[in-house]
Design a protein around this motif. Structure first.
Motif, short mmCIF file in Angstrom:
data_model
loop_
_atom_site.label_atom_id
_atom_site.label_comp_id
_atom_site.label_asym_id
_atom_site.label_seq_id
_atom_site.Cartn_x
_atom_site.Cartn_y
_atom_site.Cartn_z
N ASP A 148 53.60 54.11 40.31
CA ASP A 148 52.71 54.80 39.48
C ASP A 148 52.36 54.83 38.19
N ARG A 149 53.09 53.92 37.74
CA ARG A 149 52.99 53.24 36.75
C ARG A 149 51.80 51.69 35.92
N PRO A 150 51.16 52.11 35.04
CA PRO A 150 50.60 50.25 35.12
C PRO A 150 51.42 49.69 33.92
N THR A 151 50.88 48.52 34.21
CA THR A 151 52.00 47.28 33.43
C THR A 151 50.31 46.65 33.83
N ILE A 152 50.41 45.71 32.27
CA ILE A 152 49.20 44.36 31.57
C ILE A 152 49.60 43.56 31.84
N VAL A 153 48.81 43.07 32.75
CA VAL A 153 50.07 41.23 32.87
C VAL A 153 48.54 40.67 32.09
N ASP A 154 49.18 39.83 32.08
CA ASP A 154 47.90 38.26 31.02
C ASP A 154 47.53 37.22 32.16
N VAL A 155 46.15 37.23 32.42
CA VAL A 155 46.10 35.63 32.44
C VAL A 155 44.42 35.14 32.24
N PRO A 156 45.59 34.18 31.93
CA PRO A 156 44.89 32.64 30.86
C PRO A 156 43.82 32.37 31.78
N GLY A 157 42.58 32.59 31.13
CA GLY A 157 41.21 32.38 31.96
C GLY A 157 39.85 32.95 32.55
N VAL A 158 41.53 34.14 32.66
CA VAL A 158 40.80 35.38 33.13
C VAL A 158 40.17 36.75 31.96
N SER A 159 41.69 36.82 31.97
CA SER A 159 41.69 38.17 31.60
C SER A 159 41.25 38.05 29.56
N LEU A 168 56.50 38.50 36.35
CA LEU A 168 56.98 37.90 34.81
C LEU A 168 55.33 37.28 34.74
N GLY A 169 54.63 37.50 35.10
CA GLY A 169 53.46 36.79 34.36
C GLY A 169 52.40 35.75 35.66
N ALA A 170 51.47 35.34 35.04
CA ALA A 170 50.68 34.52 36.21
C ALA A 170 49.93 33.23 34.62
N THR A 171 50.12 32.14 36.23
CA THR A 171 49.57 31.17 35.35
C THR A 171 48.58 30.81 34.93
N GLU A 172 47.83 29.70 34.14
CA GLU A 172 46.59 29.26 33.53
C GLU A 172 45.78 29.49 34.68
N ALA A 173 44.64 30.34 34.80
CA ALA A 173 43.73 30.43 35.94
C ALA A 173 42.88 28.71 36.30
N GLN A 174 42.66 28.16 37.58
CA GLN A 174 41.91 26.47 37.40
C GLN A 174 40.79 27.50 38.53
N ARG A 175 39.37 26.07 37.30
CA ARG A 175 38.05 26.57 37.99
C ARG A 175 38.50 26.18 39.25
N ILE A 176 38.50 26.62 40.61
CA ILE A 176 37.42 25.89 42.20
C ILE A 176 36.55 25.51 41.68
#
Length: 584
Positions: free
Chosen positions: A421-432, A474-482
């Motif tokens: 029930d606790r929200p946590t922000i995740v930085d997703v490079p290329g999306v955020s 732990l985080g997210a990788t930089e988003a890659q374009r499809i």
């Protein structure tokens, strides 16, 4: 080819047959498959290419051309290609280290007399040693230099790139995309990693070789292997007439727990089950047979069902809203659930249900709050877990009961997950921070796919989600374009899963014409197995599932169009049904 892709292909064949007979009419609704058949066979093409070895007196450019031509030998082998190299270069050349495909190649040109020959590759992409797609070849590498020397009075290549360099058309006909199965960091669910492998009899050998290499180093904290490192095997993985694959591994595995052995066998089983001829497997390490409790050494390819990447015992029902109440069921038969969201409207506009269909997350009509509660249970358990958002998209769930949210704020997309029930922000490079229209999270929790809007049109982006061994994000990788092939501005209305590594994309062509196209999450260009279906009428969304047995639907205001079966078919949709989809 899976059942759903076979269904797409059968629709295509029917459309072609009607077109040839001159008796086709364009329907007012329903699928008409337009491009890219999935009818390619898993066997190697019945065309043999026996390249010529070096010819006496050949010039330096002719030797380079002969070398490139020799790499297109069919069946695939590089014995002839090696003959174009010097003896020293033959010993050091490693064409298995990566693969380079190209759309076109310039004629070989000498530079500096005949001491160097260059070839410019156009539209060149690369794959790593596992066969995993690595995208466009760097521009600096698209001009390939071949230093030349004289050996026994003949020109030979003194050094060649450690790669198999082949035309993309040749590659598409002789390779197929499959998956290597690893585990998530918590060892609770399998994570498929797409790779390209040669078609034909050596599929089992190629798959095991890829598994032994382990996950790509860049996927640390995304996937892991329970196959001990440093192991090798012989020349091949033989498969008996009754479908048993014998995997004889060499090396030191060290002491292994029963659980580690079970996880290792699950990786082997899920990877080899992609070869229909294999029904079971046996594994030995250093000559000692691996056995499960009870002395079982022959393991079915169905081993490890509890680690299913689509979610063990996940609900197969459709879920949606009808006049604001949660409904569930099969196509054409949706009933209100016996729970708080089904008993009365909560003023919500979209809803997502977790994999075992015990909890639902509902986004308020204004997109600012999220309610979490039981699918079936007391209304007292409904609680607000997010408030003060700007404009929330339809939520998604992964196997760990993490609720994923994307909030479209004035500063761009804010990605977060809700756990306990606790929200946590995740930085997703290329999306955020970008303008995001739609998103998906894979059920194994390893991938986030998003539609990012740009001035030039929409783009598909995919990021990998990192976890620790306790499941903490732990985080997210930089988003890659499809990559998306085709002319015109891309306008994506919705996304849906087709299988764990393939998504279906709803692309709006005109107000009354849409296209549903399948595309791999690794970003590789569409191949022979990719498909596209053109639909007339206004299609609102997709309802897709990564489970092969569950249909992919195009959703209109009054119908569900089944895109998975060769006979197509529509199911009537109750008036007022919105936010329709599967769990996850």
């Amino acid at each position: 080819m899976n059942r759903r892709r076979a269904g797409f292909a059968a629709v295509l064949l029917l459309a072609l047959a009607l077109a040839v007979s001159g008796c086709v009419r364009l329907p007012q609704s329903g699928p008409v498959v337009e491009t890219k058949s999935g009818g390619a066979l898993d066997d190697e093409p019945g065309i043999f290419i026996d390249p010529r070895p070096p010819q006496q007196g050949a010039s330096a450019p002719e030797i380079v051309k002969g070398f490139l031509d020799a790499m297109t030998a069919t069946p695939i082998q590089t014995n002839v290609a090696k003959q174009f190299l010097t003896k020293d270069a033959q010993a050091s050349w490693n064409p298995e280290s990566r693969t380079i495909t190209y759309a076109d190649a310039s004629p070989p040109r000498p530079r500096g007399g005949a001491s160097r020959v260059s070839v410019t590759l156009t539209g060149a992409d690369q794959l790593d040693a596992r066969g995993a797609w690595r995208g466009r070849l760097p521009h600096s590498d698209q001009v390939v230099e071949f230093p030349m020397t004289m050996e026994n009075g003949e020109y030979r290549i003194a050094q060649a790139p450690n790669a198999l360099i082949v035309p993309e058309s040749w590659f598409e006909q002789r390779f197929r995309e499959v998956s290597l199965y690893f585990f998530d960091p918590t060892a609770q669910i399998l994570v498929p990693e797409p790779v390209f492998v040669p078609r034909g009899e050596q599929l089992a050998t190629t798959l095991i070789r890829g598994l032994l290499r382990g996950p790509n180093p860049g996927l640390e904290r995304v996937s892991r292997s329970f196959i001990p490192s440093g192991l090798t095997f012989g020349l091949s993985v033989p498969v008996s007439a009754d479908g048993v694959a014998d995997i004889s591994l060499k090396g030191e595995a060290g002491p292994q727990t029963t659980q580690a052995i079970e996880l290792m066998l699950a990786q082997f089983a899920w990877t080899l089950r992609q070869e229909p001829a294999i029904r079971a497997l046996r594994v030995s390490i250093g000559g000692q047979q691996i056995q499960l409790p009870g002395g079982v050494s022959e393991v079915s390819v169905d081993q490890g069902a509890a680690y299913d990447p689509t979610g063990f015992q996940a609900s197969s029902l459709l879920y949606g809203l009808r006049t604001g109440r949660l409904v569930s069921g099969n196509a054409g038969a949706l009933d209100a659930v016996d729970g708080p969201f089904g008993e009365r409207p909560y003023g919500v506009r979209s809803i997502g249900v977790n994999l075992d269909a015990t909890e639902a997350a509902a986004v308020s009509r204004d997109g600012r709050t999220v309610l979490l509660g039981p699918v079936r249970g007391p209304a007292a358990d409904v609680r607000q877990v997010v408030s003060g958002a700007a404009d929330l998209l339809r939520p998604a769930w992964d196997f760990g009961d993490r609720l994923w949210l994307v909030d479209r704020t004035s500063q761009g997309a804010r990605v977060s997950y809700v756990e306990r029930d606790r929200p946590t922000i995740v930085d997703v490079p290329g999306v955020s921070g970008r303008s995001v229209h739609s998103f998906l999270v894979s059920r194994d929790g390893s991938r986030l796919v998003a539609v990012v809007h740009r001035n030039s049109g929409d783009t598909l982006m995919v990021s990998r989600i990192r976890h620790d061994d306790q499941g903490r994000v732990l985080g997210a990788t930089e988003a890659q374009r499809i990559s998306w092939e085709g002319a015109g501005r891309l306008r994506i209305r919705d996304l849906g899963w087709l299988n764990p590594t393939t998504i279906a994309v709803l692309h709006v062509l005109t107000g009354e014409l849409s296209q549903v196209r399948t595309i791999s999450v690794d970003g590789s260009p569409p191949g022979l197995d990719s498909l596209a279906t053109t639909l007339r009428g206004r299609v609102l969304s997709l309802a897709g599932s990564p489970v092969d047995a569950e249909s992919l639907y195009a959703v209109t205001r009054s119908n569900l169009i089944d895109l998975s079966n060769s006979d197509g078919g529509n199911a009537t949709l109750d008036p007022g049904v919105t936010s329709l989809g599967y769990v996850g």
